[in-house]
Design a protein around this motif. Sequence first.
Motif, short mmCIF file in Angstrom:
data_model
loop_
_atom_site.label_atom_id
_atom_site.label_comp_id
_atom_site.label_asym_id
_atom_site.label_seq_id
_atom_site.Cartn_x
_atom_site.Cartn_y
_atom_site.Cartn_z
N ASN A 235 0.82 -1.21 0.00
CA ASN A 235 0.00 0.00 0.00
C ASN A 235 0.85 1.26 0.00
O ASN A 235 0.51 2.26 -0.64
N GLU A 330 -4.75 3.67 -7.19
CA GLU A 330 -5.16 4.68 -6.22
C GLU A 330 -5.94 4.05 -5.07
O GLU A 330 -5.77 4.44 -3.91
N LEU A 331 -6.79 3.09 -5.38
CA LEU A 331 -7.59 2.44 -4.34
C LEU A 331 -6.72 1.67 -3.35
O LEU A 331 -7.11 1.51 -2.19
N SER A 333 -3.81 2.63 -2.30
CA SER A 333 -2.90 3.56 -1.63
C SER A 333 -3.05 3.48 -0.12
O SER A 333 -4.13 3.20 0.42
N ARG A 339 -7.10 7.44 -1.94
CA ARG A 339 -8.16 6.46 -2.14
C ARG A 339 -9.49 7.15 -2.45
O ARG A 339 -10.25 6.71 -3.32
N THR A 377 -12.91 0.82 0.81
CA THR A 377 -12.59 2.25 0.84
C THR A 377 -13.75 3.05 1.41
O THR A 377 -13.56 3.98 2.21
N HIS A 401 -6.59 -2.05 4.55
CA HIS A 401 -7.51 -0.92 4.59
C HIS A 401 -7.98 -0.71 6.03
O HIS A 401 -8.39 -1.66 6.70
#
Length: 573
Positions: A235, A330-331, A333, A339, A377, A401
């Motif tokens: 990440n 990006e998701l 990250s 995100r 997210t 996450h």
Amino acid sequence: MNARVSSSLYGSRSCTTVELDDIVHIADVCNHTGKLLQAHSSYWANLPASMSRFRAMAPLCPAWQMGVSRALGGASSTVGVSTYGCTIDTTTSIGNDNIAYEHIGIDTMLLQQRSADESEALSQVGTALILLADKLTQAHSLYSHAEHTVDRIINEGIELGFEISPKYTSLGFAALAALGVIRGSIVEQRFNPIYAITDTWWAQEGLLAGFGNLITLGNSKQAMAVGLVSTSEVNRAASKISMVTAPANNILFGDTLSVQEIYPKRGITTTDSIASSLDNVHDMRLNHVDYGSIAIEQFKQPDGTRSWMVTIPGTDGHLDSPFSWQTNIELMSARASQRKLADSARMVDQAMTMAGIQPGEPVAMVGHSQGGIVAATMASDFADKYTISHIVTAGSPIANHPIASQTWVTSIEMNDELVSNLDGARNPMTDQWLTVRGTSMPPQTGYSGITQRETQATATTPSLPRYTTVQSLPQLSADSSAQRATRSTNTLSHPTPTTSTMPYLNAHTQGTEVEHSGDRKFLSHEMWYMKAAWKDAQQLGAPDLARHEQHFDQIVQGEHISTQYFRGRISKN
């Protein structure tokens, strides 16, 4: 012949320590007893061979040819001969007593058949007990913490090896992948490169974590130290990469998001369970709902309040879609700000606002692949705007996450799918996070560890032996004289084989079939595999899985009000 999946559960424990100790003891007893029964089965199986060997050693028994007088430890015997060699009168003298006995001819063919029946019955019961122990272990995650620790050690070792010598570790991984392709192609008797991915699954998380650390910190001693205590290397690397790819993506394809409601000819059915939510996220593709689209269902609860269900498909590959390939970076990250700016996250947020979802109204979400990352997210970074009560992810790398503690997470993964390993770590083991991890088996095999003879039990097997006291010795004798028929002896009887009385063995010997998988290995990231893994997990009867199903059902149990579909597009305007 389709492939099959066998599932195990990790995390989200509802049992107390005492209850788990009892279950561990029961599982150990079942496993031990099953192995003992299988050992006894081999004894019965060898009995006919032993009988044949003894008969071959004495084709003409002297006792059947002439009277013999012999001394046996102070006892003497006199043997008389029957005309047919079936009944032999014997007088044995022990001290001053003369005791008359009668030798009875045994139907050896029948005895051999009974021995084979006993062997088969014991083998089937033993197999059932071993399977029961295995399913108890899977259903209650008895050793999941130990497995989680071992996996962490292996991954950290691979990561450390990559940081010390990226070149040789990469070459070793490439060699393993090549060997996997060769092995799999030989088994299938045709070339199949997918085995390069499926045969190296156990090393993928560690290798990806090492690669992520190399991008962010290099191969310094600091990087090695950080790698040993951290699980978010991938990440952090995604954060760094996104700083380049996100602006480039905006320049090339645009950053303007438009969302509108659509009305597809065929959509999804009403969600009423986790299983139906998985069907629906799959049906968004199967029913050709336009790409870049999601579905939002509204429910009215018995108390008049509203709840919601959001269905999010995975990456569709279209450059003007919010769910494009490049959006995944990006998701993934480590930064919430990156995100939240991902196209797919912005699209789902806007669609939920258009549907009228208000703060405090419980929302359940299901997503496959990128769709699951979006759901994670939303639960991580939009908790102040929406009440995300439960998310279901299928094949989504979301281990790192920071999902809000009030959100229940049901993750479904396959061990060899690659995509769920892209986070470089295993999912957390918390009270509200349950991971269903499926193990895929090639189409040519059944349940791992069970022999072909044992899997035949799924068709017709003998019932469990019923041991009773009967007059069975006359039944074994070839002589039907009334004198012997009146003499009874205690022995064991075996019933005639009937339809199996072991439904547990029949129901779960070979895992769960994967629909439409065919006779060739392919990437198990497909929803067919995910649905089979969930179905197989349901058959375990695990209390933790039941808790998650119940919690999910509470959100979608009300009256179904509507299903809306929203489509997003990305452009430069």
